[in-house]
Design an enzyme around this catalytic site. Structure first.
Site, PDB file in Angstrom:
ATOM      1  N   CYS A 179       0.840  -1.205   0.000  1.00  5.65           N
ATOM      2  CA  CYS A 179       0.000   0.000   0.000  1.00  5.65           C
ATOM      3  C   CYS A 179       0.872   1.251   0.000  1.00  5.65           C
ATOM      4  O   CYS A 179       0.560   2.247   0.663  1.00  5.65           O
ATOM      5  CB  CYS A 179      -0.964  -0.003   1.178  1.00  5.65           C
ATOM      6  SG  CYS A 179      -0.216  -0.333   2.780  1.00  5.65           S
ATOM      7  N   GLY A 180       1.994   1.172  -0.730  1.00  4.33           N
ATOM      8  CA  GLY A 180       2.862   2.329  -0.838  1.00  4.33           C
ATOM      9  C   GLY A 180       3.506   2.680   0.494  1.00  4.33           C
ATOM     10  O   GLY A 180       3.920   1.822   1.260  1.00  4.33           O
TER      11      GLY A 180
END
Length: 302
Positions: A67-68
């Site tokens: 998720c980055g």
């Protein structure tokens, strides 16, 4: 994974938007009742303002990766806040919520962690109550003097910001001070209002709320004593604020994952395109080389 996150984020976004008005209005009501209690010189445990010696940081992270920089941003915020408290000469403890945060702090014995708490699939009031009970017991027993939530605020599908939110005590002034009377609130502390300005979401600090708040007239008389009403509402306040933070964090995580997977897909398509071009160039060069060899052989036979 992008499609799965996109399907889930809509429900999470609706939960965030629908929960904000109730949480914000409840805070305004509690402020008004708390002011009435102060006029009558009545003390309520969860609104007791005392010199701050120890702060509890409730750090809310996700359960999964991919998720980055979502989890890293929250953990960095926690580390920076810990350094600020140490520089002020204050003690701290961390209540870690989420597998990523639990794993991170579990590998760092130097960080003082009071409790590790897991996350549910979708945030609910039962999960929030577990955290609220822990915070309540620590604050009422005076083991800690201030509670701060550190989580990721959901702004939009492409933007989310890690924030610090003062949870306890419920102060009329909106500030907590150390034994020397110096304010220890973080400069970016969100205290308690999310509003809009020029079409954009923004946060207003406590003084802005107090200027516009007029829920109860000073002439109102309570059927029950204000302290009893406040005691009954404070558990609801804790649960609603923590649940709101969990919902905001969950929606931010899904939005971050959706964007990260979208970027990963775009990068993979671009990589495939570049590799196809490189492959075709090598293939063409080899074919051209073979044709030249055939022509050269034919010329030799003549």
């Amino acid at each position: 994974m992008k499609l799965v996150a996109a399907a889930k984020v809509r429900r999470a976004q609706e939960a965030v938007i629908n929960g904000r008005p109730f949480a914000e209005t409840l805070v305004e009501v509690l402020y008004s009742i708390n002011e009435q209690c102060q006029l009558e010189d009545v003390e309520v445990p969860l609104t007791a303002i005392r010199p701050v010696k120890k702060v509890a940081l409730v750090a809310i992270t996700g359960d999964r990766g991919l998720c980055g920089g979502f989890n890293n941003a929250v953990l960095k915020k926690v580390e920076n806040r810990i350094e600020e408290l140490k520089n002020l000469g204050l003690d701290y403890t961390v209540i870690s919520v989420g597998k990523k945060g639990n794993a991170y702090f579990g590998r760092r014995p130097s960080v003082n962690v009071d409790r590790f708490i897991g996350r549910e699939y979708f945030p609910n009031s039962k999960e929030a109550q577990v955290i609220a009970d822990d915070v309540f017991s620590l604050f009422v027993s005076e083991e800690i003097d201030k509670v701060e939530l550190i989580y990721t605020k959901f702004v939009s599908l492409i933007k989310s910001d890690p924030v610090i939110h003062s949870l306890l005590p419920l102060s009329a002034k909106g500030e907590a001070c150390d034994v020397k009377g110096i304010s220890i609130d973080a400069s970016e502390d969100e205290f308690f209002r999310l509003t809009t300005r020029e079409g954009k979401l923004t946060v207003e600090r406590d003084h802005a709320i107090r200027l516009r708040r007029s829920i109860f007239s000073p002439n109102y008389q309570f059927e029950q004593h204000p302290a009893q009403i406040l005691d009954a509402l404070m558990p609801l306040y804790l649960n609603s604020q923590i649940l709101r933070a969990l919902q905001e964090s969950y929606a931010s995580e899904l939005a971050a994952r959706m964007n990260a997977m979208s970027n990963a897909t775009d990068n993979a398509v671009e990589l495939k395109k570049n590799l196809s071009i490189a492959y075709n160039r090598e293939r063409q060069a080899k074919i051209t080389g073979e044709i030249l060899e055939i022509i050269a052989g034919a010329e030799a036979l003549k």
